[in-house]
Scaffold this motif. Sequence first.
Motif, PDB file in Angstrom:
ATOM      1  N   ALA A   1       0.833  -1.207   0.000  1.00 51.21           N
ATOM      2  CA  ALA A   1       0.000   0.000   0.000  1.00 51.21           C
ATOM      3  C   ALA A   1       0.868   1.257   0.000  1.00 51.21           C
ATOM      4  O   ALA A   1       0.579   2.225  -0.711  1.00 51.21           O
ATOM      5  CB  ALA A   1      -0.927  -0.009   1.209  1.00 51.21           C
TER       6      ALA A   1
ATOM      7  N   ARG B   1     -11.457  -3.548  12.889  1.00 49.86           N
ATOM      8  CA  ARG B   1     -11.211  -2.369  13.717  1.00 49.86           C
ATOM      9  C   ARG B   1     -10.518  -2.759  15.031  1.00 49.86           C
ATOM     10  O   ARG B   1      -9.681  -2.020  15.547  1.00 49.86           O
ATOM     11  CB  ARG B   1     -12.531  -1.658  14.016  1.00 49.86           C
ATOM     12  CG  ARG B   1     -12.346  -0.229  14.543  1.00 49.86           C
ATOM     13  CD  ARG B   1     -13.651   0.361  15.014  1.00 49.86           C
ATOM     14  NE  ARG B   1     -14.727   0.109  14.068  1.00 49.86           N
ATOM     15  CZ  ARG B   1     -16.019   0.264  14.367  1.00 49.86           C
ATOM     16  NH1 ARG B   1     -16.377   0.661  15.576  1.00 49.86           N
ATOM     17  NH2 ARG B   1     -16.943   0.017  13.468  1.00 49.86           N
TER      18      ARG B   1
ATOM     19  N   SER C   1      -4.864   4.926   8.280  1.00 48.26           N
ATOM     20  CA  SER C   1      -6.053   5.088   7.445  1.00 48.26           C
ATOM     21  C   SER C   1      -5.671   5.346   5.992  1.00 48.26           C
ATOM     22  O   SER C   1      -6.298   4.816   5.061  1.00 48.26           O
ATOM     23  CB  SER C   1      -6.908   6.240   7.974  1.00 48.26           C
ATOM     24  OG  SER C   1      -8.076   6.405   7.191  1.00 48.26           O
TER      25      SER C   1
ATOM     26  N   PHE D   1      -4.686   2.000   4.496  1.00 51.50           N
ATOM     27  CA  PHE D   1      -5.849   1.138   4.276  1.00 51.50           C
ATOM     28  C   PHE D   1      -6.718   1.637   3.131  1.00 51.50           C
ATOM     29  O   PHE D   1      -7.447   0.860   2.502  1.00 51.50           O
ATOM     30  CB  PHE D   1      -6.688   1.030   5.557  1.00 51.50           C
ATOM     31  CG  PHE D   1      -6.208  -0.011   6.524  1.00 51.50           C
ATOM     32  CD1 PHE D   1      -6.390  -1.359   6.262  1.00 51.50           C
ATOM     33  CD2 PHE D   1      -5.550   0.357   7.693  1.00 51.50           C
ATOM     34  CE1 PHE D   1      -5.945  -2.327   7.150  1.00 51.50           C
ATOM     35  CE2 PHE D   1      -5.100  -0.609   8.589  1.00 51.50           C
ATOM     36  CZ  PHE D   1      -5.294  -1.951   8.320  1.00 51.50           C
ATOM     37  N   PHE D   2      -6.649   2.940   2.842  1.00 52.72           N
ATOM     38  CA  PHE D   2      -7.416   3.492   1.720  1.00 52.72           C
ATOM     39  C   PHE D   2      -7.076   2.787   0.416  1.00 52.72           C
ATOM     40  O   PHE D   2      -7.955   2.599  -0.446  1.00 52.72           O
ATOM     41  CB  PHE D   2      -7.150   4.998   1.586  1.00 52.72           C
ATOM     42  CG  PHE D   2      -7.668   5.581   0.293  1.00 52.72           C
ATOM     43  CD1 PHE D   2      -9.015   5.885   0.155  1.00 52.72           C
ATOM     44  CD2 PHE D   2      -6.819   5.808  -0.787  1.00 52.72           C
ATOM     45  CE1 PHE D   2      -9.501   6.400  -1.043  1.00 52.72           C
ATOM     46  CE2 PHE D   2      -7.299   6.320  -1.983  1.00 52.72           C
ATOM     47  CZ  PHE D   2      -8.644   6.618  -2.111  1.00 52.72           C
ATOM     48  N   GLU D   3      -5.809   2.421   0.229  1.00 51.79           N
ATOM     49  CA  GLU D   3      -5.397   1.764  -1.019  1.00 51.79           C
ATOM     50  C   GLU D   3      -6.145   0.448  -1.221  1.00 51.79           C
ATOM     51  O   GLU D   3      -6.453   0.072  -2.349  1.00 51.79           O
ATOM     52  CB  GLU D   3      -3.882   1.538  -1.026  1.00 51.79           C
ATOM     53  CG  GLU D   3      -3.052   2.805  -0.961  1.00 51.79           C
ATOM     54  CD  GLU D   3      -3.311   3.733  -2.143  1.00 51.79           C
ATOM     55  OE1 GLU D   3      -3.602   3.223  -3.246  1.00 51.79           O
ATOM     56  OE2 GLU D   3      -3.229   4.968  -1.961  1.00 51.79           O
TER      57      GLU D   3
ATOM     58  N   GLU E   1      -9.199  -0.265   0.298  1.00 53.07           N
ATOM     59  CA  GLU E   1     -10.622   0.073   0.164  1.00 53.07           C
ATOM     60  C   GLU E   1     -10.918   0.580  -1.236  1.00 53.07           C
ATOM     61  O   GLU E   1     -11.931   0.211  -1.848  1.00 53.07           O
ATOM     62  CB  GLU E   1     -10.994   1.134   1.205  1.00 53.07           C
ATOM     63  CG  GLU E   1     -12.465   1.520   1.184  1.00 53.07           C
ATOM     64  CD  GLU E   1     -12.762   2.686   2.115  1.00 53.07           C
ATOM     65  OE1 GLU E   1     -13.918   2.789   2.571  1.00 53.07           O
ATOM     66  OE2 GLU E   1     -11.854   3.491   2.379  1.00 53.07           O
ATOM     67  N   ASN E   2     -10.043   1.415  -1.769  1.00 49.74           N
ATOM     68  CA  ASN E   2     -10.252   2.014  -3.079  1.00 49.74           C
ATOM     69  C   ASN E   2     -10.278   0.972  -4.189  1.00 49.74           C
ATOM     70  O   ASN E   2     -10.942   1.157  -5.213  1.00 49.74           O
ATOM     71  CB  ASN E   2      -9.143   3.046  -3.348  1.00 49.74           C
ATOM     72  CG  ASN E   2      -9.408   3.868  -4.580  1.00 49.74           C
ATOM     73  OD1 ASN E   2     -10.507   4.419  -4.742  1.00 49.74           O
ATOM     74  ND2 ASN E   2      -8.424   3.977  -5.457  1.00 49.74           N
TER      75      ASN E   2
ATOM     76  N   ASN F   1     -12.845   0.772   5.326  1.00 48.21           N
ATOM     77  CA  ASN F   1     -11.573   1.110   5.964  1.00 48.21           C
ATOM     78  C   ASN F   1     -11.743   0.929   7.478  1.00 48.21           C
ATOM     79  O   ASN F   1     -12.553   1.632   8.094  1.00 48.21           O
ATOM     80  CB  ASN F   1     -11.201   2.559   5.641  1.00 48.21           C
ATOM     81  CG  ASN F   1      -9.813   2.935   6.121  1.00 48.21           C
ATOM     82  OD1 ASN F   1      -9.345   2.450   7.146  1.00 48.21           O
ATOM     83  ND2 ASN F   1      -9.161   3.817   5.389  1.00 48.21           N
TER      84      ASN F   1
ATOM     85  N   CYS G   1     -10.197   1.925   9.909  1.00 49.23           N
ATOM     86  CA  CYS G   1      -9.781   3.071  10.733  1.00 49.23           C
ATOM     87  C   CYS G   1     -10.888   4.116  10.878  1.00 49.23           C
ATOM     88  O   CYS G   1     -10.814   4.976  11.759  1.00 49.23           O
ATOM     89  CB  CYS G   1      -8.549   3.747  10.116  1.00 49.23           C
ATOM     90  SG  CYS G   1      -7.095   2.690  10.016  1.00 49.23           S
ATOM     91  N   HIS G   2     -11.895   4.064  10.000  1.00 47.46           N
ATOM     92  CA  HIS G   2     -12.823   5.186   9.879  1.00 47.46           C
ATOM     93  C   HIS G   2     -13.615   5.501  11.140  1.00 47.46           C
ATOM     94  O   HIS G   2     -13.892   6.654  11.421  1.00 47.46           O
ATOM     95  CB  HIS G   2     -13.776   4.949   8.707  1.00 47.46           C
ATOM     96  CG  HIS G   2     -13.162   5.308   7.391  1.00 47.46           C
ATOM     97  ND1 HIS G   2     -13.789   5.144   6.176  1.00 47.46           N
ATOM     98  CD2 HIS G   2     -11.939   5.839   7.095  1.00 47.46           C
ATOM     99  CE1 HIS G   2     -12.996   5.543   5.201  1.00 47.46           C
ATOM    100  NE2 HIS G   2     -11.869   5.967   5.736  1.00 47.46           N
TER     101      HIS G   2
END
Length: 418
Positions: free
Chosen positions: A112, A152, A196, A199-201, A203-204, A211, A213-214
Motif C-alpha cells: 500500500a 477495527r 487510514s 488502508f485506503f489503497e 478500500e479504493n 476502511n 480506521c474510519h
Amino acid sequence: MQGNSYSDLKVYGKSMSEQWFVGFKFYCAKRNKTKRCHQVRLGVNYQATVRGRIIEGESVRKVVERCLKEGWNPFDCDVKSFIQSQQVPNLNEIVSREDPRNLPFNEAMQWAYNKKDNKKGTLNGLRSGLKYIKLAASSLGFDNISIQGITRFHVCEILDEMKTIRQAEYDISTNKRYIGKKFTPNQYNAFLDRASALFFEFENRGIIEFNPCHKIAKKDEIDFGIHKHASAQEVDIIKRELPQKHAELYNFLRFEYVLGMRPDEILDTKFSMVDYLNSTINISDALYNNRGELISKTTAYRQVPVPGYLLDWIKERAAGGDPDRYLFSYKLKPGYHRLSRCWISMLWLEHVIEGLGINVSLYSFKGKGGDAKRDAGIDLAAVSAGYGHNNTSMARNIYLTGEGERLRNQIIEKAPDL
C-alpha cells in the motif's frame, strides 16, 4: 564446466531526464562470452515520476531475475520473447504473486505504501507510520493475517502497541530531543491518520469493503502553539529588522504571507510558472519538480492569484532572465538550484527566532496572511481557494485563528433588535 551466470542485477537511473533500465552482466557458457550490461526496460520509462520509476524498476528487476533463474539466455532472445514462449509463467502471473490479497499483513501494508505518490514530507510521515505498524503487528502476532481479515479491533490493538513501542524508545533514548518525552494524543491521531491512508489503497480497489480506521475515535489533542500567529508588535519588529538582516528572507516571508503558498511550493516556483496576463502562479503547469516529487499536496488544477504589487515585484526580479530559474535559489536569489525546506528553516531560526528573539514559525505566516485578508474583507471561500483547499473548513479550523472572533464581532455589530 562453468554454466551460465549473471551478476550486478539492479535498476539503473536517477533522474527523469535519462532512460531507466534494469541492467546486469551475463556470462554465456556455450559461447564463452559475457554481455557487460544487458538492458531491460519493460515500460519503466512510462512512469511520470522518479518514485514511480523506482517502484516499477524494482518490479521489472524481480521479473528479470525470475526469468534468468528459469533459464533465459539474453544471447538467444529478449526477455519478452522468453516470457511469451511460456517457458516461465507469463508476466501477469508473476505480478499476481504480489497481489495484496495473497500477502501477509505486513507485506500488504508495504504494498500500500509503494502505491502512494505524495509529496516527500507526506511520504516520510507515511514511512514512519508504516515502520511502527509493522513493529506493532509483529509484536501482537498480527503480521501474517490476511489484509481482508483485519478488523477495527486489530487496528485499535496495533495503535495501542505503537504507543507502547514509541514510548519505550523515548525512555531509553540519549537524544536530547527525546529525553523525558511522553507519547501524546497528537501522535496517536497522526498514527491513526497514516494507517487510514494506507488502508485506503485496499478500500479504493475493493480489496476490503470498509476502511477499519474510519470509526476509531481520535484523542483530544494538545495545542502546543507550534504555529501560533505573531502578535502585532512582533510583526512590526520583523518588518523593521529583518529587511536589514536578511532582505531575501524577508522577501520569502512576504511571498508566503501574501499568497498563502506552502514553503515547498514557493521553493519549487519558477518564473515560467507565472502568468503575467492573468496575474496568477500556475502550480498545475509543473505538478512535479525535477526530482519527480509533487510540488503541491494534490495534483488538482490550481492557480494562485497574485496581487498587482507582488506581480510587479516578480517582473522586476525576473529582469528578462531565463524563465527556467527558480524565484528563490542560492542565497534566496533567482537561480537554477532548488533549495531544501530545511535550509529555509535554519535561516529562520538564525535570523528571527534567535536573532530577533521572536519564537514564531515561518509557516505560521501562511495563516497570519489569511487572517489579514479576511480582516480586509476578502471572502472566506476566496482565501480557502487561494490555499488550494476544496472546502473552507480546513482554512477556518487550522490557519485562520481569528475567524471565530470575526464571526462574534459580526453578531455584536449587526444582530438586529426585536
